[in-house]
Design a protein around this motif. Sequence first.
Motif, PDB file in Angstrom:
ATOM      1  N   GLN A 418      17.998  -5.823   3.370  1.00 34.93           N
ATOM      2  CA  GLN A 418      16.877  -5.448   4.227  1.00 34.93           C
ATOM      3  C   GLN A 418      15.538  -5.775   3.577  1.00 34.93           C
ATOM      4  OE1 GLN A 418      17.094  -1.412   5.811  1.00 34.93           O
ATOM      5  NE2 GLN A 418      14.876  -1.164   5.651  1.00 34.93           N
ATOM      6  N   ASP A 419      14.740  -6.630   4.243  1.00 32.56           N
ATOM      7  CA  ASP A 419      13.375  -6.954   3.778  1.00 32.56           C
ATOM      8  C   ASP A 419      13.352  -7.260   2.286  1.00 32.56           C
ATOM      9  OD1 ASP A 419      12.305  -6.528   6.329  1.00 32.56           O
ATOM     10  OD2 ASP A 419      12.015  -4.391   5.957  1.00 32.56           O
ATOM     11  N   ILE A 420      14.303  -8.037   1.812  1.00 36.65           N
ATOM     12  CA  ILE A 420      14.450  -8.234   0.371  1.00 36.65           C
ATOM     13  C   ILE A 420      13.212  -8.863  -0.242  1.00 36.65           C
ATOM     14  CG2 ILE A 420      15.601 -10.478   0.621  1.00 36.65           C
ATOM     15  CD1 ILE A 420      16.452  -7.772  -1.991  1.00 36.65           C
ATOM     16  N   ASP A 421      12.572  -9.786   0.475  1.00 42.16           N
ATOM     17  CA  ASP A 421      11.375 -10.438  -0.070  1.00 42.16           C
ATOM     18  C   ASP A 421      10.228  -9.449  -0.211  1.00 42.16           C
ATOM     19  OD1 ASP A 421      11.640 -10.401   2.743  1.00 42.16           O
ATOM     20  OD2 ASP A 421      10.104 -11.944   2.996  1.00 42.16           O
ATOM     21  N   LYS A 422      10.004  -8.606   0.800  1.00 44.99           N
ATOM     22  CA  LYS A 422       8.905  -7.636   0.748  1.00 44.99           C
ATOM     23  C   LYS A 422       9.127  -6.612  -0.367  1.00 44.99           C
ATOM     24  CE  LYS A 422       7.980  -7.958   5.733  1.00 44.99           C
ATOM     25  NZ  LYS A 422       8.008  -7.209   7.020  1.00 44.99           N
ATOM     26  N   ARG A 423      10.356  -6.150  -0.494  1.00 42.40           N
ATOM     27  CA  ARG A 423      10.644  -5.115  -1.490  1.00 42.40           C
ATOM     28  C   ARG A 423      10.495  -5.649  -2.909  1.00 42.40           C
ATOM     29  NH1 ARG A 423      16.402  -3.776   0.411  1.00 42.40           N
ATOM     30  NH2 ARG A 423      16.383  -2.029  -1.038  1.00 42.40           N
ATOM     31  N   LEU A 424      10.937  -6.886  -3.133  1.00 43.15           N
ATOM     32  CA  LEU A 424      10.820  -7.466  -4.473  1.00 43.15           C
ATOM     33  C   LEU A 424       9.382  -7.889  -4.773  1.00 43.15           C
ATOM     34  CD1 LEU A 424      14.114  -9.564  -4.649  1.00 43.15           C
ATOM     35  CD2 LEU A 424      13.669  -7.287  -5.586  1.00 43.15           C
ATOM     36  N   ASN A 425       8.668  -8.401  -3.774  1.00 38.88           N
ATOM     37  CA  ASN A 425       7.261  -8.771  -3.988  1.00 38.88           C
ATOM     38  C   ASN A 425       6.421  -7.558  -4.364  1.00 38.88           C
ATOM     39  OD1 ASN A 425       7.685 -11.476  -3.464  1.00 38.88           O
ATOM     40  ND2 ASN A 425       7.036 -11.373  -1.330  1.00 38.88           N
ATOM     41  N   ALA A 426       6.812  -6.383  -3.861  1.00 38.83           N
ATOM     42  CA  ALA A 426       6.049  -5.170  -4.143  1.00 38.83           C
ATOM     43  C   ALA A 426       6.100  -4.769  -5.611  1.00 38.83           C
ATOM     44  CB  ALA A 426       6.562  -4.008  -3.275  1.00 38.83           C
ATOM     45  N   ILE A 427       7.112  -5.293  -6.354  1.00 40.84           N
ATOM     46  CA  ILE A 427       7.201  -4.944  -7.776  1.00 40.84           C
ATOM     47  C   ILE A 427       7.034  -6.193  -8.671  1.00 40.84           C
ATOM     48  CG2 ILE A 427       8.573  -2.874  -7.396  1.00 40.84           C
ATOM     49  CD1 ILE A 427      11.044  -4.448  -8.257  1.00 40.84           C
ATOM     50  N   GLY A 428       6.448  -7.267  -8.121  1.00 44.00           N
ATOM     51  CA  GLY A 428       6.065  -8.376  -8.986  1.00 44.00           C
ATOM     52  C   GLY A 428       6.689  -9.718  -8.707  1.00 44.00           C
ATOM     53  N   ALA A 429       7.623  -9.815  -7.745  1.00 45.23           N
ATOM     54  CA  ALA A 429       8.220 -11.127  -7.440  1.00 45.23           C
ATOM     55  C   ALA A 429       7.231 -11.982  -6.662  1.00 45.23           C
ATOM     56  CB  ALA A 429       9.505 -10.931  -6.642  1.00 45.23           C
ATOM     57  N   ARG A 430       7.498 -13.277  -6.622  1.00 47.35           N
ATOM     58  CA  ARG A 430       6.675 -14.218  -5.851  1.00 47.35           C
ATOM     59  C   ARG A 430       7.596 -14.972  -4.894  1.00 47.35           C
ATOM     60  NH1 ARG A 430       1.948 -15.462  -8.899  1.00 47.35           N
ATOM     61  NH2 ARG A 430       1.283 -13.506  -9.909  1.00 47.35           N
ATOM     62  N   ILE A 431       7.845 -14.357  -3.734  1.00 48.39           N
ATOM     63  CA  ILE A 431       8.760 -14.925  -2.751  1.00 48.39           C
ATOM     64  C   ILE A 431       7.991 -15.076  -1.442  1.00 48.39           C
ATOM     65  CG2 ILE A 431      10.939 -14.664  -1.528  1.00 48.39           C
ATOM     66  CD1 ILE A 431      11.798 -12.724  -3.769  1.00 48.39           C
ATOM     67  N   THR A 432       7.981 -16.269  -0.891  1.00 51.05           N
ATOM     68  CA  THR A 432       7.316 -16.535   0.390  1.00 51.05           C
ATOM     69  C   THR A 432       8.369 -16.888   1.427  1.00 51.05           C
ATOM     70  OG1 THR A 432       5.368 -17.376  -0.761  1.00 51.05           O
ATOM     71  CG2 THR A 432       5.592 -17.934   1.577  1.00 51.05           C
ATOM     72  N   ARG A 433       8.289 -16.254   2.577  1.00 46.93           N
ATOM     73  CA  ARG A 433       9.214 -16.527   3.667  1.00 46.93           C
ATOM     74  C   ARG A 433       8.572 -17.525   4.636  1.00 46.93           C
ATOM     75  NH1 ARG A 433      13.474 -13.631   6.458  1.00 46.93           N
ATOM     76  NH2 ARG A 433      13.326 -12.018   4.841  1.00 46.93           N
ATOM     77  N   LEU A 434       9.309 -18.602   4.906  1.00 43.49           N
ATOM     78  CA  LEU A 434       8.860 -19.596   5.872  1.00 43.49           C
ATOM     79  C   LEU A 434       9.752 -19.531   7.101  1.00 43.49           C
ATOM     80  CD1 LEU A 434       8.183 -22.693   3.601  1.00 43.49           C
ATOM     81  CD2 LEU A 434       6.560 -20.980   4.399  1.00 43.49           C
TER      82      LEU A 434
END
Length: 434
Positions: A418-434
Motif C-alpha cells: 500500500q502506497d509503498i513509494d509515499k511511505r518510503l519517501n517519507a523516511i528518506g527514499a527517492r522514488i518517483t511514480r510515473l
Amino acid sequence: MASFIIEGGHRLHGELIPQGAKNEALEVLCATLLTPEEVKIYNIPDILDVNNLIQLLRDLGVTVERIGLNAYSFKADKINLDYLNSDEFFQKGAALRGSVMIIGPLLARFGYAVLPKPGGDKIGRRRLDTHFLGIQKLGATFTYCPKAQRYEIKADKLTGSYMLLDEASVTGTANILMAAVLAEGDTTIYNAACEPYLQQLSKMLNRMGARIEGIGSNLLTIHGVSSLKGCEHTILPDMIEVGSFIGMAAMTQSDITIKNVSYNDLGIIPDSFRRLGITVEQNGDDIHIPEHESYEIDTFIDGSIMTFADAPWPGLTPDLLSVFLVVATQAKGSVLIHQKMFESRLFFVDKLIDMGAQIILCDPHRAAVIGQARAHKLRAANMVSPDIRAGIALLIAAMSAEGTSRIHNIDQIDRGYQDIDKRLNAIGARITRL
C-alpha cells in the motif's frame, strides 16, 4: 503501465507501520458471504488485489460501506447468483486469484458457485486440486469446461467428512474450512495449513457462531452449524511487509523502526534474518533495525553453507525468499536459496545479475548467492516487475544501487504493498511514480 524511478544510495531513517495482511484480508473478506448479517472488518490494506475483491463482492450484491480508515462493513443479504454467469464476472474473477475463495462460502450458503480459472502472479503452476478434492469430499460436484476455462460447482447438501489434504495449501484449507462450517455433521481436515492468517479466519468464524477446534494445528475439527451471524474482526499486520522492511533496512544501511508488528505472529522470520547477519531488535511489539555497515551470513554448525528454503508454517514463507535473495547479494558469505513451492519465482535473478550481483541460478528452484560484502555495489538498471514479491525485491535492489533505476509494471507491486513509494519517501527514499 506505471513505473517507478528510483534514485539509489539514500539511507532511510524513521518509523514504518505495516499494513494489514493481504493474505488474511482475501480470506476474511470471502467469509463475509457466509452470513446475511453485517460483518465489520478493520485494518484492511488499501491495495489492488484487496480492492478488486471488495468490488467483486459489491458486484455479487454485497452491501459494502466504508466505516473508517481501512475499515469496512459487509452485508451479504442480497446475493445475485446470476452475476456468476456474466461476462463481467468471468473477466474480474479470472484476473484475481483470491476469487477462488468465494467457492466455499457460496457453496455452503447457496449450493452453487462458478469460478473462472483464476489469475495472479506468474510464478509457475498453482493447481487448485486441493480446493476441489476437499470440497468434493463434502458432497459437491465439479464440472470444468476447458474451452471456457470455467468451473461450475453444485451441492444439494454438504455433509461433513474426514479428509487428508494432499498438500497444506493455505487457500485450499481456507476454502474447505468455509464450506465445512455450514455442512451437516463433523468435518476433520488433516494436513491443514496453520498459518496465522488461517488461525485468524478460524477465530473470526467461531465468533460468527462456527465450531472449529484445533486452531493453530494441522488437524482441524469442524462441527457444522445451520447458520452464522455477524461479527467484528481486525486483520493482523502483514508479516511479508514486515520482512520486506527488515531486508530493505539492512540493504540500504538504514535505521528503521517497524511499529506494531504482532511479533509473536512472525514465527521464524526474525531469526531467519538474524542468520543473514542482520541485527533485529525487539522492543515490545516493535522491531528496530539499526544501520548495518556490513552483515555476515551465518553457516550451519558444521560450517557448511547456509540454506534458506520455504516450507509450510511454521517454516519460512515462500513470499520472503525473493527478499532474502536480494539482501544476500551485499552480505559477507554465501547462501543457497531453495524455492521449493513455485518453479518460476527465481527467474527475476537475471535482473540482479545485470546489476552486478553474483548469483548462479542452479535450476528453477535453487539459486546460489555469493555475497559481495559491499565491495561492489549494485548498478542501476531498467527492470520489469514480474510478480509482487520479485517486485519488492527489485525495489530494494534499486534503492541500494548506485545511480537511478527504473522499474516498469509496478501494478504488480501495488497489488501487495500500500502506497509503498509515499511511505518510503517519507523516511528518506527517492522514488518517483510515473
